[in-house]
Design a protein around this motif. Sequence first.
Motif: not given
Length: 166
Positions: A66-70
């Motif tokens: 997954i790619n997530f916003l930090v």
Amino acid sequence: MAFVPSTLDLALPSLFKLAFSKLPNVEYTAHSLSVPGITLPEIRVPTPLLNYPTFGDKLNFDPFTINFLVQSDLSNYVEIQNWMTGLGKPQSTEQHRLYKATNTLVSDATLLILSNKYNPLQIIRFKDCFPTALGALSYDSQITTATPLSVDATFSYSFYTIESVI
């Protein structure tokens, strides 16, 4: 003559919701992901004339990334980093023992695939997930636009199922 379906309701790749029972801060910041591929390796059966292929008996599941916003306080990044540190015991075995006493080592994950009206259509359930990779936090003082920081996290899991909600 080409087949024309009676209804055409195409899947939109931006309509999903991901939740880990162990990672509450990642739920609303998942930016992108791919449902992992599955492989069923073939087996070659030897015969006097030909080694013919047949299906195997064990599925191989690709990793779940997954790619997530930090978040600005890094809370969602730290959740995964702490999980990995607890599993990997980089400082001592005592660190792992303490983590195991107060935390579960694996977590189930649920991916909801939504309709264009934001209603759940499919539920993809990942069983016994654990993180295997967490991407680097890349800061750059040369960026002039307010671009949110995002990072990849990769998980292994036992298997996943897809269930229809309708």
